[in-house]
Enzyme design. Structure first.
Site, short mmCIF file in Angstrom:
data_model
loop_
_atom_site.label_atom_id
_atom_site.label_comp_id
_atom_site.label_asym_id
_atom_site.label_seq_id
_atom_site.Cartn_x
_atom_site.Cartn_y
_atom_site.Cartn_z
N CYS A 159 1.13 -1.42 -0.32
CA CYS A 159 0.15 -0.08 0.31
C CYS A 159 0.75 1.15 0.03
CB CYS A 159 -0.71 -0.10 1.02
SG CYS A 159 -2.16 -0.96 1.34
N ARG A 212 -23.55 -3.21 7.08
CA ARG A 212 -23.86 -4.69 7.52
C ARG A 212 -22.45 -4.63 7.86
NH1 ARG A 212 -20.81 -7.80 3.04
NH2 ARG A 212 -20.70 -5.93 1.77
#
Length: 375
Positions: A77, A183
Site C-alpha cells: 500500500c 453490514r
C-alpha cells in the site's frame, strides 16, 4: 520541492486501463508544475497488481521516448509513497534536478489478500486485512474504553470531507447510527468503517530548489519537503509484520521525520494517514504523537480532527472515502497536502496551513512519513 501535482478521480472505471488512469494524473501534474515531459530527468511508478511488465515505461511512452530512467515500484500500500520517497532522495543526493513520482491501480473487487496463493495464512484467517483491523479495534476499545460510536465518528468525518472533494470515490454522508448499522464485515467493523477498493491515479513533480528558475517554475507555489522517511518492520513482542496486525509501527518513522525536519508534532497543521479502517486513523495519529496513546478517539469525538479542529486529519476524505487504489494512495496524500498548503482546497481548506504530514503504510510493516512545508 513539490512543484506540480495531478490526480485522476478515484472510483471504478471499467473502460480505462491502468496506463490511462496514470497518464491522466501525470499530464495535470506536468501542467501544474509548468514543465514538459522532456524536462523530467527520472520517473518512478508505484503499482501493485500485475498488468504487464514495465508499466511505467508503457505509460510514459505515450508522452515520447526520452531515454530517461523509469523505475517501477512495488511496496504494498506504500508503493506510491515509496516512489515519492525515491524521487526525493534522487534529487537530494544531487543525481537529478527533476523527478516524476506517479502511481495508479485497478484493485479487484472483494477482500484484499497480500500473501501467495498457496500460503497457509489464507486458510487460517491471517490474510484478511479487515479481520486484522477488527482485532486491533477490539483491543483498542478494551484497553482505552473507546466506544463503538467513537470509531464510527471517524467514518462520519471522512465522508463529510469527501462530500466537498470531486475526486473522492464515496461522497455520500452518513450518521454515526448509519455507520454502525451498515453490514458487518469483521466485528466490530461494519462496511462503512472499511475503505472501498478502488481505481485511480496520482502524480507529483519534484524539482531541486536551486533549479526552479532553470525550468521557469513559479517558486511561490512550490512546497518544500522537510522530511522523507521510509522504514520496515523489526522484531516485536507481538510477532506480526502485517500492517493490519501491527499498531504503532509508524512511530519510529515519525520520530525520524521530526528529527530530519527539526519540527515536532506541535508544528503540524494537518495530516493525511493510512485509514484503511477507522481504527487505522486513530492509531496512526497516536503513532505520529499528535495525540497521547489511547486518546485519539476522544479527540475525534470532540471534533479536534475535523477541518475546523486543531489537528485536521484526512482532509480529502482519506482512504475511507477517497478509496484505496494502492499505487496511487500515497501520492494522493501528497496531492492533498500540497493543495492545502497552497491554500487551494476550496471548501475543505484548513485555515493558515503551513506544515502537513503524509503517512502511508503497507504489508510487511512498510511505513513512509513525509513532512511538507509551505515555502
Amino acid at each position: 520541492m513539490v512543484v506540480g501535482v495531478g490526480l485522476h478521480p478515484f472510483g471504478r472505471f471499467p473502460d480505462k486501463d491502468l496506463s490511462a488512469l496514470a497518464i491522466e494524473a501525470v499530464l495535470p501534474a506536468l501542467k501544474d508544475a509548468g514543465v514538459k515531459w522532456k524536462d523530467i530527468a527520472i520517473a518512478y511508478f508505484g503499482h501493485v497488481y500485475y498488468h504487464g511488465m514495465s508499466m511505467g515505461e508503457t505509460t510514459l511512452s505515450k508522452l515520447g521516448l526520452t531515454g530517461v530512467p523509469i523505475v517501477n515500484v512495488e511496496n504494498a500500500c506504500s508503493s506510491g509513497s515509496t516512489a515519492f520517497w525515491q524521487a526525493y532522495w534522487g534529487i537530494t543526493t544531487g543525481l537529478y534536478d527533476t523527478a516524476l513520482a506517479f502511481g495508479a491501480e485497478k484493485v479487484p473487487r472483494g477482500p484484499v489478500t497480500v500473501t501467495a496463493e498457496d500460503s497457509p495464512e489464507r486458510y487460517i484467517g491471517g490474510d484478511h486485512m479487515m479481520a486484522g483491523y477488527a482485532l486491533r479495534s477490539k483491543r483498542y476499545m478494551e484497553e482505552t474504553g473507546a466506544p463503538a460510536t467513537a470509531l464510527a465518528q471517524v467514518s462520519v468525518k471522512a465522508r463529510q470531507n469527501a462530500a466537498m472533494n470531486p475526486y473522492a470515490h464515496r461522497k455520500d454522508t452518513y450518521t454515526v447510527e448509519e455507520v454502525l448499522n451498515s453490514r458487518m464485515i469483521a466485528d466490530p467493523l461494519t462496511l462503512y468503517q472499511c475503505c472501498p477498493t478502488s481505481e485511480g491515479g496520482a502524480a507529483a513533480v519534484l524539482c531541486a530548489r536551486e533549479n526552479l528558475a532553470d525550468y521557469g517554475i513559479d517558486e511561490s507555489r512550490a512546497v518544500s519537503i522537510a522530511a522523507a522517511v521510509l522504514t520496515s518492520g523489526d522484531y516485536n513482542g507481538r510477532g506480526a509484520d502485517h500492517s493490519a496486525f501491527s499498531p504503532y509501527r509508524t512511530e519510529p518513522a515519525a520520530l525520524q521525520a521530526y528529527e530530519m525536519s527539526s519540527l515536532g508534532p506541535e508544528d503540524v497543521d494537518l495530516v493525511q494517514v493510512h485509514d484503511a479502517a477507522t481504527i487505522g486513523e486513530l492509531q496512526q495519529i497516536e503513532s505520529l504523537h499528535l495525540f497521547p496513546f489511547g486518546e485519539a478517539w476522544r479527540g475525534t469525538v470532540e471534533g479536534r480532527t475535523a477541518l475546523t479542529g486543531d489537528v485536521p486529519v484526512n482532509t480529502d476524505g482519506g482512504l475511507l472515502a477517497m478509496g484505496h487504489p494502492f499505487g496511487a494512495s500515497g501520492i494522493r496524500m501528497i496531492h492533498e497536502t500540497v493543495t492545502q498548503l497552497r491554500g487551494e482546497a476550496g471548501p475543505r481548506q484548513v485555515a493558515n496551513a503551513r506544515v502537513g504530514v503524509a503517512q502511508c503504510s503497507g504489508a510487511g510493516d512498510v511505513t513512509t512519513v513525509h513532512i511538507l512545508m509551505r515555502g
